[in-house]
Design a protein around this motif. Sequence first.
Motif, PDB file in Angstrom:
ATOM      1  N   ILE A  10       0.843  -1.203   0.000  1.00  0.00           N
ATOM      2  CA  ILE A  10       0.000   0.000   0.000  1.00  0.00           C
ATOM      3  C   ILE A  10       0.875   1.249   0.000  1.00  0.00           C
ATOM      4  N   LYS A  11       1.860   1.249   0.888  1.00  0.00           N
ATOM      5  CA  LYS A  11       2.721   2.430   1.026  1.00  0.00           C
ATOM      6  C   LYS A  11       3.564   2.645  -0.233  1.00  0.00           C
ATOM      7  N   ILE A  54       1.404   4.172  -2.877  1.00  0.00           N
ATOM      8  CA  ILE A  54       1.150   5.594  -2.611  1.00  0.00           C
ATOM      9  C   ILE A  54       2.406   6.421  -2.901  1.00  0.00           C
ATOM     10  N   LEU A  98      -2.406  10.058   6.035  1.00  0.00           N
ATOM     11  CA  LEU A  98      -2.437   9.267   4.799  1.00  0.00           C
ATOM     12  C   LEU A  98      -3.669   8.348   4.775  1.00  0.00           C
ATOM     13  N   ARG A 158      -6.716  10.395   4.143  1.00  0.00           N
ATOM     14  CA  ARG A 158      -6.738  10.869   2.765  1.00  0.00           C
ATOM     15  C   ARG A 158      -7.148   9.758   1.793  1.00  0.00           C
ATOM     16  N   TYR A 159      -6.739   8.515   2.073  1.00  0.00           N
ATOM     17  CA  TYR A 159      -6.976   7.406   1.135  1.00  0.00           C
ATOM     18  C   TYR A 159      -8.122   6.487   1.568  1.00  0.00           C
ATOM     19  N   ASP A 179     -11.208   6.512   1.045  1.00  0.00           N
ATOM     20  CA  ASP A 179     -12.192   6.181   0.009  1.00  0.00           C
ATOM     21  C   ASP A 179     -11.588   5.414  -1.163  1.00  0.00           C
ATOM     22  N   THR A 180     -10.266   5.445  -1.304  1.00  0.00           N
ATOM     23  CA  THR A 180      -9.671   4.808  -2.483  1.00  0.00           C
ATOM     24  C   THR A 180      -8.987   3.476  -2.177  1.00  0.00           C
ATOM     25  N   ILE A 181      -8.566   3.287  -0.939  1.00  0.00           N
ATOM     26  CA  ILE A 181      -7.917   2.016  -0.578  1.00  0.00           C
ATOM     27  C   ILE A 181      -8.864   1.261   0.361  1.00  0.00           C
TER      28      ILE A 181
END
Length: 383
Positions: free
Chosen positions: A216-217, A220, A341, A344-345, A347-349
């Motif tokens: 994941i990191k 990003i 982080l 921020r993510y 909704d996408t992850i």
Amino acid sequence: MKKVKAAVITRPGEIEIQEFPYPSIKESDMLVKIEMSGICGTDKHTYKGELRQYAGTAAEEDVPLPVIPGHENVGVVAEIGKVAKKNLEFYGQELREGDRVVICPDIICGRCWYCRHIAAYPWCENIKSYGVTISCSDPPHLFGGWAEYMYITSNTFVFKVPPEIPPEVAVLTEPLVVTYHLDKAKEFYSLGGEGFGTGDTILIQGVGPLGLCHIIKARIMGAGQIIAIDRSEYRLKMAKDFGADVVLNVEKTTEEERIEKVKNLTKGRGADIVVECAGVPEVVREGIEMLRKGGMYFEVGNYVEGKEVSLSPHRHMLAKSIRLIGMTNHPYTGYGPTLELIRRYLDTIPFKRIVTHRYKIEKAKDAMLKSMELESMKVVIVP
Ligand SMILES: [Zn+2]
Ligand SMILES: [Zn+2]
């Protein structure tokens, strides 16, 4: 008198459910009602009796059983002292009963050479970690997350969780901060091609929860190709869902085939960065074989002293000019940015998919066994 229930590793292979007195707190401390506590590879090592940590350093210690495990913790403030209310949160936010917090497990002395010289990494000679190296023998006993409540002392790094992050995602904060190895690799980046550059090939050995967090990191942070290696088809499928491009199953390939495949995927060079998240000493040699010349190898997973493996100083180090980096712990300065982080993510992850199994304290042993199965990702205790 009110009691607090907890799961205790009393000796290797043995988890007991015990009750401790509900503590009264000091003005500088707080009591957290645990919402969720993750099971980490380190807990599995402790359970298996692999107890020696930080071997060969001033901090060398065997896990001091009996211990209430649980160092990946999220909970809400149950009671907080007057002083702690103002002082305890890392960024100076006031804490109130009911606030959701995550807790960095590492407590440092602040005075040894490492504390004075190495900023943010708890490489302290006197390090103690909640849920790992603080025994539950002495009052107030509640120093691990597999319990209804956890006692937090004034020298702890505590972080308020943004309200939109639910507990099943906030519980991943600690392993996500462990991915600061990749930020370290970015620090090394130079236009000459050292370290982690945008578009680089990142290879993760072992995609349990920690390996998955690295995927994941890395995604990003601007990785190009991400390659994941594991024994579990279940985990490799999740690795793909979270951003791996190519997955290699150890059960279905030979070491030679895997090395060749990685070379083929990288125009014959090898991966730019390899991160060992398997916690298996034997994979190190293979990982270095998969690395390109001048590539960077991170040893992350072998958190306890285990087997020795052989390397050729010429072939595996000099000839390839590799950067071999061992990294223990995670920086407490990584919590704030990681929470940001995650927010921020959100909704996408699909962070919520990472916790795959939940167990009550009474079932802590089942939880431990489940976490060792190939068909599980993050297993958590929900008191
Ligand atoms: Zn851990
Ligand atoms: Zn120190």
